[in-house]
Design a protein around this motif. Sequence first.
Motif, PDB file in Angstrom:
ATOM      1  N   LEU A 178       0.843  -1.195   0.000  1.00 57.92           N
ATOM      2  CA  LEU A 178       0.000   0.000   0.000  1.00 57.92           C
ATOM      3  C   LEU A 178       0.878   1.244   0.000  1.00 57.92           C
ATOM      4  CD1 LEU A 178      -3.105   0.505   0.109  1.00 57.92           C
ATOM      5  CD2 LEU A 178      -2.788   1.033   2.536  1.00 57.92           C
ATOM      6  N   ASP A 179       0.580   2.176  -0.889  1.00 53.92           N
ATOM      7  CA  ASP A 179       1.361   3.411  -1.007  1.00 53.92           C
ATOM      8  C   ASP A 179       0.513   4.580  -0.532  1.00 53.92           C
ATOM      9  OD1 ASP A 179       3.556   5.154  -1.984  1.00 53.92           O
ATOM     10  OD2 ASP A 179       2.029   5.809  -3.412  1.00 53.92           O
ATOM     11  N   ILE A 180       1.123   5.466   0.244  1.00 55.72           N
ATOM     12  CA  ILE A 180       0.427   6.659   0.735  1.00 55.72           C
ATOM     13  C   ILE A 180       1.223   7.879   0.303  1.00 55.72           C
ATOM     14  CG2 ILE A 180      -0.427   7.891   2.748  1.00 55.72           C
ATOM     15  CD1 ILE A 180      -0.663   5.279   4.197  1.00 55.72           C
ATOM     16  N   ALA A 181       0.559   8.808  -0.373  1.00 53.42           N
ATOM     17  CA  ALA A 181       1.214  10.013  -0.878  1.00 53.42           C
ATOM     18  C   ALA A 181       0.401  11.233  -0.480  1.00 53.42           C
ATOM     19  CB  ALA A 181       1.360   9.941  -2.400  1.00 53.42           C
ATOM     20  N   PHE A 182       1.090  12.372  -0.405  1.00 56.03           N
ATOM     21  CA  PHE A 182       0.444  13.632  -0.052  1.00 56.03           C
ATOM     22  C   PHE A 182       0.350  14.518  -1.288  1.00 56.03           C
ATOM     23  CE2 PHE A 182       1.972  12.185   4.045  1.00 56.03           C
ATOM     24  CZ  PHE A 182       0.941  12.545   4.900  1.00 56.03           C
ATOM     25  N   SER A 183      -0.845  15.039  -1.510  1.00 56.84           N
ATOM     26  CA  SER A 183      -1.051  15.978  -2.602  1.00 56.84           C
ATOM     27  C   SER A 183      -1.916  17.126  -2.079  1.00 56.84           C
ATOM     28  CB  SER A 183      -1.722  15.272  -3.794  1.00 56.84           C
ATOM     29  OG  SER A 183      -1.817  16.141  -4.910  1.00 56.84           O
ATOM     30  N   GLY A 184      -2.372  17.980  -2.979  1.00 57.05           N
ATOM     31  CA  GLY A 184      -3.188  19.115  -2.566  1.00 57.05           C
ATOM     32  C   GLY A 184      -2.418  20.411  -2.607  1.00 57.05           C
ATOM     33  N   THR A 185      -3.165  21.507  -2.569  1.00 55.69           N
ATOM     34  CA  THR A 185      -2.545  22.830  -2.721  1.00 55.69           C
ATOM     35  C   THR A 185      -1.664  23.190  -1.533  1.00 55.69           C
ATOM     36  OG1 THR A 185      -4.576  23.808  -1.811  1.00 55.69           O
ATOM     37  CG2 THR A 185      -4.403  23.678  -4.209  1.00 55.69           C
ATOM     38  N   ALA A 186      -2.042  22.771  -0.321  1.00 54.42           N
ATOM     39  CA  ALA A 186      -1.224  23.095   0.851  1.00 54.42           C
ATOM     40  C   ALA A 186       0.116  22.373   0.807  1.00 54.42           C
ATOM     41  CB  ALA A 186      -1.968  22.737   2.133  1.00 54.42           C
ATOM     42  N   ILE A 187       0.145  21.151   0.267  1.00 61.82           N
ATOM     43  CA  ILE A 187       1.402  20.421   0.147  1.00 61.82           C
ATOM     44  C   ILE A 187       2.317  21.120  -0.857  1.00 61.82           C
ATOM     45  CG2 ILE A 187       2.454  18.200  -0.394  1.00 61.82           C
ATOM     46  CD1 ILE A 187       0.766  18.129   2.094  1.00 61.82           C
TER      47      ILE A 187
END
Length: 833
Positions: A211-220
């Motif tokens: 399982l892979d967990i990544a951070f995205s979004g404008t704040a990142i």
Amino acid sequence: MLFRALGQFAARRPAVVIAAWIALVAVAVQFAPDWQSIVLNGEFAFLPEDSDSIRGLETFQRTFPEDSNSSNIVIVVRRDTSGNSGLVQLDYDFISQSLLPLVRRISGFEPLSDVPPEDAATASLVRKISWRDPDQYTGPLYDSVDKKASLIVLELNSEFLDARNRPLISELETELEKLHQIAAWRPVGPKDDSAAEVTQEEAPIPIPPGLDIAFSGTAIYGRDAMIASENSAKATETWTVILVIVLLLLMYRAPFLAMIPLLTVSVSGAISLKLLSIAAVWGWVDLFNGIEAYVTVLVYGAGIDYCLFLIARYREELGGGATIEEAISETLARVGSAIAASAGTTMCGIGMMYFADFGKFQQAGIAISFGLFVCLCASLTLTPAIIRLCGRWAFWPRMPARQASQVSWVPRTDFLTRILSRPIPGFKWKRVGAALRRRPWAMWLGSVIGMLPFSIIGYVCFGYLSYGLLSDLPDEAPSVHGARALQAHFPGGEGVPVRVILEVSDPDFDFARTPRVPADFVAFTDAIMAHRDELGIQAVRSLSDPKGGRDIGKVPGIAERYRGIREFVSTEYKSATRLDIIFRNDPFSRSSLDEFQRLKQRLPEFLPESLKDAKLTFAGETANLADLKKVTDSDRVRINTLVTVVVFIILWILLRQLKVCVYLIVTVLFSYFATLGGTYLFFWALDPTGFAGLDWKVPMFLFTILIAVGEDYNIFLLTRIEEERRRHGRTESITVALDHTGSIISSCGIIMAGTFSSLMAGSLAGMDQLGFALALGVILDTFVVRPVMVPAFLILMSERRLSFLSDPPLPESDESQQSKLPPEKAAEAGAGS
């Protein structure tokens, strides 16, 4: 007279001059605020107030105040396998029982709540947490169509560049890393009995294998952009100092003499930034995060050049028999005006950026010009004072020796001095001058033909630029990895929709007046979806279809209808509704910008007759980026024109030779396009498939700096030609001046190029490209334009081989006439004069 008097004062009162600069540094350091407290972040904050996207944001803030000032953090949980299998039940259990409670706890929420407690609502940074909820009509939108990814979305009460986001993001990353560490020593699977024995209170459920967990979004992205900008600025400053020290030591091989220019530019740079920060506190200027790198590089590069010219002429005067005080005074009298003219040209050229509409260009024009002014003042006062204070020790270990019968200094001739005094490149500028005298046409044509292909490429690719925000960040940045993970399973525009606000002119109109969506609005959204392929749209989420065309399998009822009203109808203005348009491609790509422009043009055409008077406004990152492109494209034309005109006027005032001034402008423009073409080819060759064009800031900064700085060397050369013309005549003065200035201008060019290349020390792609382009441009100006293209043209004019450009023959100077007399007659003439 002014510069001679300045030189005399610095030579006679060096301690007073140095004390004054030390006092200025102390005052500036004492009252300057912390740099990070006064700089602004981002790109869109610098758009003009009348930009369409800024007005759209104001409308969005007025109609949907609870959503308008928000950024988001998107946690992408995915199982990207090669087969058809996607997320399994174990993965969903991990999210619901371990990851989601962890996110709620860090965000300050109750264990089972997706909104903060009422008493903490205003203080909480996170406004809402959303994940799949089968009981909600739109809940399954957080699962990808391929069933391989699921999203947890944190909606924040802050803008994407707000510094308050950084601790929250760091804590999320730290806690997630702990889950990885648990998974490393405690494997998890359906038959993992040891894991079942450990309760959630003792340790969170570890991440299932695969399982892979990544951070995205404008704040990142905002966090990564701020960190990259700060790190790039620090790396640039560090490598600028290191490169300057190394190059000065290699050039002079005298540590004290090398430290004199370094002290001058260090003081200039420090004072410039401190005074700018004080001015920002007082509201006189605005500064963006990263501007310190531009100021530092330009101050160091230009300041070293000014000091090198001073020291070179100072050594020449000492060699002619002058005392130290006389040499300093005569040096400033001879080259002070040329240095001031050179600095004035650069300051005026770069200062034209003040007339740009884009705020960053305005601020760069003010800050860099101010830094160069401080640097000029230090070069004309502090440098001579330090030289005078050092005396002959400035040249250690090659200190001049005092002759027994004279008060002047002459170079030592011991073995060590002869070894150390050998020129580093061993280049013979007299040979270049002789070649130019023999074959000016061949030399000129060779230089033009060699640069012409690159100039053509630069001209053709002038507008092929990248506006992608993520493309400026390094590949290892979390936001880049997260964006790729998100776009692998969701539409490219997921998370960054285009917000379209539709306001009906009738204030009594109410989008929520009936249980059913108004038919005319349904027809409007249906018309948009009918042209989805033409517009590059993946989905339209609105009052008529909150799920954006996804067949989730649940028929909307009255409850879902009212959920849609709460989401897409303004609570303050019932005649206003919102559409979230999701683009199919990366919203920051060139294709999405083109599709957005088509969307703006076509959307009014889709309005039914009953809504023809409705007002449409656009907000969101893609709208901001489209305005950024529009504004900066206009700025490039305006500023490029102003810079060219202003530099030409300064050249005309200095030289009073119209044809020469026009030619000098043409040569630097030609060099600019060649540099642009060479830079484009270089970075394309590094990544032929992934290269999306040069960063949008590169052409503007490259043109402004290169045109202004490029003329510096021409000014130094032409002022020396004019000085030598009185002794050697029109043609010979060109080659003599080239021989006298060749080494020092080449040294200046090498140091300037090295200084500019320090911009490549950071991790921002735009800074890398600009640093490479500026270094390449300076090298071309130093070793092609100034020593070949300009002298060859001047020789052709002086020898009347360009009859349509040549001036009528002028009477030669007395010195030139004497050079044609027999030796004894010339001596008599010289004695008589």
